[in-house]
Design a protein around this motif. Structure first.
Motif, PDB file in Angstrom:
ATOM      1  N   LEU A 141      -1.535 -24.270   2.796  1.00 33.78           N
ATOM      2  CA  LEU A 141      -1.746 -25.260   3.730  1.00 33.78           C
ATOM      3  C   LEU A 141      -2.996 -26.121   3.402  1.00 33.78           C
ATOM      4  CD1 LEU A 141      -1.898 -25.272   7.754  1.00 33.78           C
ATOM      5  CD2 LEU A 141      -3.785 -25.854   6.598  1.00 33.78           C
ATOM      6  N   GLY A 142      -4.032 -25.125   2.947  1.00 35.41           N
ATOM      7  CA  GLY A 142      -5.447 -25.611   2.485  1.00 35.41           C
ATOM      8  C   GLY A 142      -5.079 -26.566   1.314  1.00 35.41           C
ATOM      9  N   SER A 143      -4.372 -26.303   0.464  1.00 35.47           N
ATOM     10  CA  SER A 143      -4.135 -27.211  -0.610  1.00 35.47           C
ATOM     11  C   SER A 143      -3.343 -28.522  -0.228  1.00 35.47           C
ATOM     12  CB  SER A 143      -3.264 -26.430  -1.867  1.00 35.47           C
ATOM     13  OG  SER A 143      -1.923 -26.163  -1.206  1.00 35.47           O
ATOM     14  N   LEU A 144      -2.732 -28.584   0.914  1.00 34.93           N
ATOM     15  CA  LEU A 144      -1.869 -29.505   1.352  1.00 34.93           C
ATOM     16  C   LEU A 144      -2.793 -30.737   2.336  1.00 34.93           C
ATOM     17  CD1 LEU A 144       1.198 -27.972   2.066  1.00 34.93           C
ATOM     18  CD2 LEU A 144       1.081 -29.642   0.473  1.00 34.93           C
ATOM     19  N   ILE A 199       8.135 -19.672   3.115  1.00 31.24           N
ATOM     20  CA  ILE A 199       7.254 -20.474   4.040  1.00 31.24           C
ATOM     21  C   ILE A 199       7.871 -21.802   4.241  1.00 31.24           C
ATOM     22  CG2 ILE A 199       5.114 -21.849   4.095  1.00 31.24           C
ATOM     23  CD1 ILE A 199       3.822 -19.384   2.678  1.00 31.24           C
ATOM     24  N   THR A 200       8.062 -22.214   5.375  1.00 36.74           N
ATOM     25  CA  THR A 200       8.725 -23.457   5.592  1.00 36.74           C
ATOM     26  C   THR A 200       7.592 -24.805   6.302  1.00 36.74           C
ATOM     27  OG1 THR A 200       9.191 -22.997   7.902  1.00 36.74           O
ATOM     28  CG2 THR A 200      10.706 -22.347   6.366  1.00 36.74           C
ATOM     29  N   ARG A 201       7.944 -25.931   6.199  1.00 36.39           N
ATOM     30  CA  ARG A 201       7.143 -26.777   6.816  1.00 36.39           C
ATOM     31  C   ARG A 201       6.974 -26.529   8.490  1.00 36.39           C
ATOM     32  NH1 ARG A 201       7.230 -32.146   9.744  1.00 36.39           N
ATOM     33  NH2 ARG A 201       5.785 -33.109   9.025  1.00 36.39           N
ATOM     34  N   ASP A 202       7.630 -25.766   9.069  1.00 33.20           N
ATOM     35  CA  ASP A 202       7.540 -25.305  10.381  1.00 33.20           C
ATOM     36  C   ASP A 202       6.363 -24.494  10.735  1.00 33.20           C
ATOM     37  OD1 ASP A 202       9.426 -27.391  11.373  1.00 33.20           O
ATOM     38  OD2 ASP A 202      10.933 -26.059  11.654  1.00 33.20           O
ATOM     39  N   ASP A 203       6.409 -23.442   9.374  1.00 36.10           N
ATOM     40  CA  ASP A 203       5.427 -22.540   9.428  1.00 36.10           C
ATOM     41  C   ASP A 203       3.938 -23.113   9.526  1.00 36.10           C
ATOM     42  OD1 ASP A 203       7.365 -20.425   9.533  1.00 36.10           O
ATOM     43  OD2 ASP A 203       7.529 -20.388   7.403  1.00 36.10           O
ATOM     44  N   LEU A 204       3.916 -24.260   8.427  1.00 38.00           N
ATOM     45  CA  LEU A 204       2.487 -24.891   8.336  1.00 38.00           C
ATOM     46  C   LEU A 204       2.178 -25.518   9.662  1.00 38.00           C
ATOM     47  CD1 LEU A 204       3.398 -26.331   4.704  1.00 38.00           C
ATOM     48  CD2 LEU A 204       1.730 -24.542   5.462  1.00 38.00           C
TER      49      LEU A 204
END
Length: 500
Positions: free
Chosen positions: A95-98, A213-218
């Protein structure tokens, strides 16, 4: 022809022809005077700062620093790898890298172009206890930069294509690190010390956990933890307190607070003697890690404890370097350091040595742990460690970015407001008895976690000959930090380790 021998012959001929004597024969005795004493420390005043909390719970720290027409903004979010969901290690790092790779209104390229146009710098990332976003700009771009900072933190897009790209990049990096002895040794040390507490698990994830890890997790992690009442914003530079607070209110004030519940992790296991050898047959030297569980950053004994560890292996004193390097020549360097975090802490000594000197080096390291646990600290070595900490402190507050880091650390770890301003005085006030008391309280030389990575067949007999007979040997390709046994299941032989 042997070049050194040729040079020696030429020198001999030169002295014979000129009648000159070698320098050694003419040199005077080496001066016996001691080096000059350091000058008295000059008074250092930390820049004034003020803290306000907005109605939505965002803490804002304004620090005045008018030496340059620039402003640094650092935003901390109180969630990092320690809050990764079970089985999804690496989520906060991903998440931090995104965060700066696109928002709901800006593409990654537009963000990069925007910050470049004004000559600024923007960065995002995460750590064990927190996530962060930082921006540095000239004073005339202050408002625009804070709006950009708020956008990347509040409105990340989490584009599916970008998620896949970042995941693959992270997985490739982990696969390379899985065969790096330095990386493996430190990763396994964390696992031995903290067990299945989040600090002991691979914060950067593993190829398996990252793949899950999925987009929903993020989105769920962001929704739960990226809320203003879980954030601290530091504004440092050529501004006034009123300007900083007014701009923070304008940009962040409409972001509503949210109910915040932090997961309660399991407790780290008590210190226990355990020696794990990771076998890497092609290694020509051995990576060594020794240490155990200690105290969190907020603990009242932190300063005395930090000085104790510096005497063991830090700047200004460093018994380990003296014994292993200066006296025995077993390594190019040895050091020890504390890692004090929000929930817990540890300390670790590390070095590397030739395969054939592994047993001797480990024996000497453990003996130094026993000495600092049982023997009183010498005033001179404490004085050297204090002089280093007090003398180097001004170097840690030279720039707005460094000042922001100091202030945020104090606020994030809930330290007293006087923590920074009185740092040098408090360092100098610590006594040998204080340090000895801390060492006796937190060093357990009979319960050390020990990791060695190298050619096990070559050095394990050495370990047994110097008293380390109860040990485990795991081939590097079988190591699995997510397993209770530290070993991969038999059908799964692919390499993969990895750490925060």
């Amino acid at each position: 022809m042997n070049a050194p021998r040729l040079r020696a012959g030429c020198l001999a001929a030169f002295f014979a022809l000129t009648g000159a004597a070698p320098a050694a024969a003419q040199s005077r005795p080496w001066p016996i005077e001691r080096p000059p004493q350091p000058l008295a420390a000059r008074e250092i005043k930390f820049p004034p700062y003020e803290i306000q909390t907005l109605p939505n719970g965002l803490q804002v720290v304004a620090v005045l620093h008018h030496e340059q027409p620039a402003v640094t903004m650092r935003l901390l979010i109180g969630a990092g790898a320690a809050e990764d969901p079970q089985g999804k290690a690496g989520l906060s790092g991903l998440l931090g890298s995104l965060l700066d790779q696109g928002t709901s209104t800006r593409t990654a390229q537009e963000i990069a172009d925007r910050i470049d146009t004004i000559g600024g710098a923007l960065g995002t990332g995460s750590g064990s206890d927190l996530s962060f976003a930082n921006v540095v700009v000239m004073k005339d771009s202050f408002g625009m930069a804070m709006e950009l900072l708020a956008d990347v933190v509040r409105n990340p897009k989490f584009d599916a294509e970008e998620i896949d790209r970042q995941k693959q990049q992270a997985i490739s990096s982990l696969q390379v690190s899985a065969t790096d002895p330095d990386f493996v040794a430190s990763a396994l040390f964390d696992r031995l010390v903290y067990g299945f507490h989040p600090y002991g698990l691979p914060g950067s994830g593993t190829p398996e956990t990252l793949a899950r890890i999925t987009r929903d997790d993020l989105l769920a992690f962001h929704r739960r933890y990226f809320v203003p009442n879980n954030m601290i914003l530091a504004v440092v530079g050529d501004t006034t307190n009123d300007e900083a607070f007014a701009m923070a209110e304008k940009v962040f004030g409409a972001w509503p607070r949210s109910e915040l519940s932090m997961p309660k992790p399991i407790e780290p296991p008590p210190p226990t003697r355990r020696i794990v050898v990771i076998d890497k047959p092609d290694a020509v030297q051995t990576e060594i890690r020794v240490g155990q569980l200690a105290i969190p950053r907020k603990h009242k004994d932190y300063l005395a404890w930090d000085l104790a560890v510096r005497i063991l292996g830090g700047e200004g004193a460093n018994r380990l370097h003296r014994v292993l390097r200066s006296e025995r020549g077993l390594t190019y360097g040895a050091q020890a350091e504390t890692q004090a975090m929000k929930q817990a802490g540890d300390y670790m000594a590390e070095t590397d040595t030739r395969t054939e000197t592994t047993g001797e080096a480990l024996r000497l390291m453990v003996d130094e742990f026993a000495k600092i646990e049982r023997q009183r600290i010498f005033e001179r070595e404490l004085g050297d460690a204090q002089a280093f900490l007090a003398g180097s402190f001004p170097l840690t507050i030279e720039t707005p970015n460094e000042i922001a880091t100091q202030v945020l650390n104090a606020v994030f770890y809930e330290l007293p407001e006087s923590e920074i301003a009185t740092y040098r005085e408090r360092v100098q006030a610590v006594t040998p008895d204080d340090v000895s008391r801390a060492a006796q309280a937190y060093v357990r030389s009979d319960r050390l976690s020990i990791v060695l990575v190298g050619n096990a067949q070559a050095f394990v007999p050495q370990l047994r000959s110097v008293g380390f007979s109860d040990l485990e040997v795991i081939p590097i390709g079988d190591l699995d930090l997510m397993s209770a046994s530290l070993r991969r299941e038999a059908p799964r032989r692919a390499e993969g380790v990895l750490a925060r």
